[in-house]
Design a protein around this motif. Sequence first.
Motif, PDB file in Angstrom:
ATOM      1  N   MET A 112      42.106 -21.126-158.967  1.00  0.00           N
ATOM      2  CA  MET A 112      40.712 -22.025-158.649  1.00  0.00           C
ATOM      3  C   MET A 112      39.577 -21.348-159.540  1.00  0.00           C
ATOM      4  O   MET A 112      38.791 -21.807-159.743  1.00  0.00           O
ATOM      5  CB  MET A 112      40.843 -21.731-157.134  1.00  0.00           C
ATOM      6  CG  MET A 112      41.906 -22.554-156.346  1.00  0.00           C
ATOM      7  SD  MET A 112      41.948 -22.297-154.877  1.00  0.00           S
ATOM      8  CE  MET A 112      40.444 -23.208-154.072  1.00  0.00           C
ATOM      9  N   TRP A 113      39.537 -19.942-159.657  1.00  0.00           N
ATOM     10  CA  TRP A 113      38.521 -19.287-160.279  1.00  0.00           C
ATOM     11  C   TRP A 113      38.384 -19.687-161.623  1.00  0.00           C
ATOM     12  O   TRP A 113      37.241 -19.687-161.983  1.00  0.00           O
ATOM     13  CB  TRP A 113      38.635 -17.777-159.972  1.00  0.00           C
ATOM     14  CG  TRP A 113      38.773 -17.341-158.708  1.00  0.00           C
ATOM     15  CD1 TRP A 113      38.511 -17.836-157.598  1.00  0.00           C
ATOM     16  CD2 TRP A 113      39.216 -15.994-158.383  1.00  0.00           C
ATOM     17  NE1 TRP A 113      38.796 -17.004-156.328  1.00  0.00           N
ATOM     18  CE2 TRP A 113      39.332 -15.894-157.000  1.00  0.00           C
ATOM     19  CE3 TRP A 113      39.727 -14.755-159.068  1.00  0.00           C
ATOM     20  CZ2 TRP A 113      39.682 -14.633-156.399  1.00  0.00           C
ATOM     21  CZ3 TRP A 113      39.989 -13.586-158.419  1.00  0.00           C
ATOM     22  CH2 TRP A 113      40.119 -13.775-157.103  1.00  0.00           C
ATOM     23  N   LYS A 114      39.533 -19.963-162.249  1.00  0.00           N
ATOM     24  CA  LYS A 114      39.804 -20.435-163.597  1.00  0.00           C
ATOM     25  C   LYS A 114      39.334 -22.109-163.791  1.00  0.00           C
ATOM     26  O   LYS A 114      39.291 -22.181-164.622  1.00  0.00           O
ATOM     27  CB  LYS A 114      40.955 -20.245-164.445  1.00  0.00           C
ATOM     28  CG  LYS A 114      41.104 -18.389-164.520  1.00  0.00           C
ATOM     29  CD  LYS A 114      42.447 -18.096-164.587  1.00  0.00           C
ATOM     30  CE  LYS A 114      43.135 -18.470-165.906  1.00  0.00           C
ATOM     31  NZ  LYS A 114      44.535 -17.920-166.094  1.00  0.00           N
ATOM     32  N   ASN A 115      39.501 -22.760-162.802  1.00  0.00           N
ATOM     33  CA  ASN A 115      39.010 -24.107-162.964  1.00  0.00           C
ATOM     34  C   ASN A 115      38.262 -24.511-161.535  1.00  0.00           C
ATOM     35  O   ASN A 115      38.780 -25.312-160.683  1.00  0.00           O
ATOM     36  CB  ASN A 115      40.345 -24.785-162.779  1.00  0.00           C
ATOM     37  CG  ASN A 115      40.223 -26.160-163.227  1.00  0.00           C
ATOM     38  OD1 ASN A 115      39.161 -26.911-163.230  1.00  0.00           O
ATOM     39  ND2 ASN A 115      41.192 -26.863-163.314  1.00  0.00           N
TER      40      ASN A 115
ATOM     41  N   LEU B  35      35.137 -19.900-164.474  1.00  0.00           N
ATOM     42  CA  LEU B  35      34.260 -18.974-163.699  1.00  0.00           C
ATOM     43  C   LEU B  35      34.493 -17.287-164.197  1.00  0.00           C
ATOM     44  O   LEU B  35      33.812 -16.698-164.335  1.00  0.00           O
ATOM     45  CB  LEU B  35      34.057 -19.260-162.192  1.00  0.00           C
ATOM     46  CG  LEU B  35      33.386 -20.634-161.605  1.00  0.00           C
ATOM     47  CD1 LEU B  35      33.092 -20.284-160.127  1.00  0.00           C
ATOM     48  CD2 LEU B  35      32.439 -20.911-162.371  1.00  0.00           C
ATOM     49  N   LEU B  36      35.730 -17.425-163.903  1.00  0.00           N
ATOM     50  CA  LEU B  36      36.374 -15.977-164.474  1.00  0.00           C
ATOM     51  C   LEU B  36      36.031 -15.524-165.824  1.00  0.00           C
ATOM     52  O   LEU B  36      35.264 -14.382-165.996  1.00  0.00           O
ATOM     53  CB  LEU B  36      37.959 -15.798-164.120  1.00  0.00           C
ATOM     54  CG  LEU B  36      38.507 -14.507-164.298  1.00  0.00           C
ATOM     55  CD1 LEU B  36      37.882 -13.333-163.350  1.00  0.00           C
ATOM     56  CD2 LEU B  36      40.127 -14.270-164.144  1.00  0.00           C
ATOM     57  N   ARG B  37      36.475 -16.320-166.633  1.00  0.00           N
ATOM     58  CA  ARG B  37      35.720 -16.304-168.147  1.00  0.00           C
ATOM     59  C   ARG B  37      34.193 -16.043-168.120  1.00  0.00           C
ATOM     60  O   ARG B  37      33.632 -15.136-168.827  1.00  0.00           O
ATOM     61  CB  ARG B  37      36.376 -17.552-168.901  1.00  0.00           C
ATOM     62  CG  ARG B  37      35.723 -17.053-170.570  1.00  0.00           C
ATOM     63  CD  ARG B  37      36.921 -18.099-171.406  1.00  0.00           C
ATOM     64  NE  ARG B  37      36.560 -19.357-170.993  1.00  0.00           N
ATOM     65  CZ  ARG B  37      35.752 -20.271-171.625  1.00  0.00           C
ATOM     66  NH1 ARG B  37      34.877 -19.820-172.386  1.00  0.00           N
ATOM     67  NH2 ARG B  37      35.795 -21.850-171.211  1.00  0.00           N
ATOM     68  N   TYR B  38      33.389 -16.966-167.595  1.00  0.00           N
ATOM     69  CA  TYR B  38      32.294 -17.057-167.604  1.00  0.00           C
ATOM     70  C   TYR B  38      31.572 -15.816-167.146  1.00  0.00           C
ATOM     71  O   TYR B  38      30.732 -14.858-167.691  1.00  0.00           O
ATOM     72  CB  TYR B  38      31.438 -17.836-166.939  1.00  0.00           C
ATOM     73  CG  TYR B  38      31.618 -19.597-167.291  1.00  0.00           C
ATOM     74  CD1 TYR B  38      32.167 -19.603-168.433  1.00  0.00           C
ATOM     75  CD2 TYR B  38      31.436 -20.458-166.662  1.00  0.00           C
ATOM     76  CE1 TYR B  38      32.424 -20.923-168.937  1.00  0.00           C
ATOM     77  CE2 TYR B  38      31.399 -21.831-167.066  1.00  0.00           C
ATOM     78  CZ  TYR B  38      31.978 -22.297-167.977  1.00  0.00           C
ATOM     79  OH  TYR B  38      32.298 -23.499-168.473  1.00  0.00           O
ATOM     80  N   MET B  39      32.169 -15.236-166.018  1.00  0.00           N
ATOM     81  CA  MET B  39      31.520 -13.738-165.424  1.00  0.00           C
ATOM     82  C   MET B  39      31.998 -12.772-166.262  1.00  0.00           C
ATOM     83  O   MET B  39      31.020 -11.948-166.553  1.00  0.00           O
ATOM     84  CB  MET B  39      32.383 -13.798-164.140  1.00  0.00           C
ATOM     85  CG  MET B  39      32.092 -12.471-163.267  1.00  0.00           C
ATOM     86  SD  MET B  39      32.865 -10.950-163.679  1.00  0.00           S
ATOM     87  CE  MET B  39      34.510 -11.434-163.387  1.00  0.00           C
ATOM     88  N   TYR B  40      33.023 -12.665-167.000  1.00  0.00           N
ATOM     89  CA  TYR B  40      33.270 -11.559-167.898  1.00  0.00           C
ATOM     90  C   TYR B  40      32.619 -11.642-169.193  1.00  0.00           C
ATOM     91  O   TYR B  40      31.970 -10.862-169.866  1.00  0.00           O
ATOM     92  CB  TYR B  40      34.759 -11.638-168.441  1.00  0.00           C
ATOM     93  CG  TYR B  40      35.743 -10.642-167.469  1.00  0.00           C
ATOM     94  CD1 TYR B  40      35.048  -9.503-166.973  1.00  0.00           C
ATOM     95  CD2 TYR B  40      36.680 -11.122-166.887  1.00  0.00           C
ATOM     96  CE1 TYR B  40      35.916  -8.612-166.082  1.00  0.00           C
ATOM     97  CE2 TYR B  40      37.401 -10.495-165.687  1.00  0.00           C
ATOM     98  CZ  TYR B  40      36.875  -9.205-165.270  1.00  0.00           C
ATOM     99  OH  TYR B  40      37.601  -8.317-164.528  1.00  0.00           O
TER     100      TYR B  40
END
Length: 222
Positions: free
Chosen positions: A47-50, A56-61
């Motif tokens: 869910m964090w990845k989509n 959002l996980l990618r954006y955060m890093y």
Amino acid sequence: MENKRIKLHHSPFTVLVEGNIGSGKTTFLNYFKQYQNVCTLAEPIEMWKNCGGHNLLRYMYEDRERWGFTFQSYVQLTMLKQHTFQTNSSIKLMERSIYSARYCFVEKMIRDDILPPPSASVIDEWFKWATSNTICPVDLIIYLRASPEVVYQRMRERNREEEKSVPLQYLREMHEMHENWLYHKTMFTCPAPVLVVNADLDKSVILEEYRKVTPNIFSTCL
Ligand code: DCP
């Protein structure tokens, strides 16, 4: 163990599986899938990845200042969904929780000045509301305690696209956050008793380590 919480619905014995990134939480949960009366709730990383098509996980890093608040707000919501998930099983095993999200990851962002005070306050208001309304009950915490060097190696091997830029130093710092919360107990409060598991062990012997804690999980809920 006296259970003072309000029982609105069937209330399973709830166990949180906590530990640093790459400490083996998923493997631990998978081990318990063999038991019929155990409901395992894996971390909602997909869910964090989509979230509406956004990773959002990618954006955060990629940009923690820009996306840290967005990411942790969504993590908090998805964790709340896990905590309130209804099951008829007598044991509920959750990978991570709203507690480690706030006490380890959000706290780290606050200390690193990634989350400005107004953003941290918004997360905290939600957190305080959620955890003071008896909707996030916890009975036991399993702490998969692993050294940063070992989890770094595992993280590199699993090669998750979003985590490619994560340095060993970050894992050292996240290790300290978990240690202070769950081992030394010098930071925040533990919502339940903590059982420490040696998570440094290799895959070939780790299942034996998991087997050892099985009675702790099953006996306390009888
Ligand atoms: N994460 C985060 N903030 C949170 C929760 C997780 O930044 N509140 C990040 C850290 C990792 C990814 O999400 O990059 C997943 O981390 P976890 O430690 O929760 O899950 P793992 O997949 O690493 O668990 P394990 O390897 O122990 O099974």
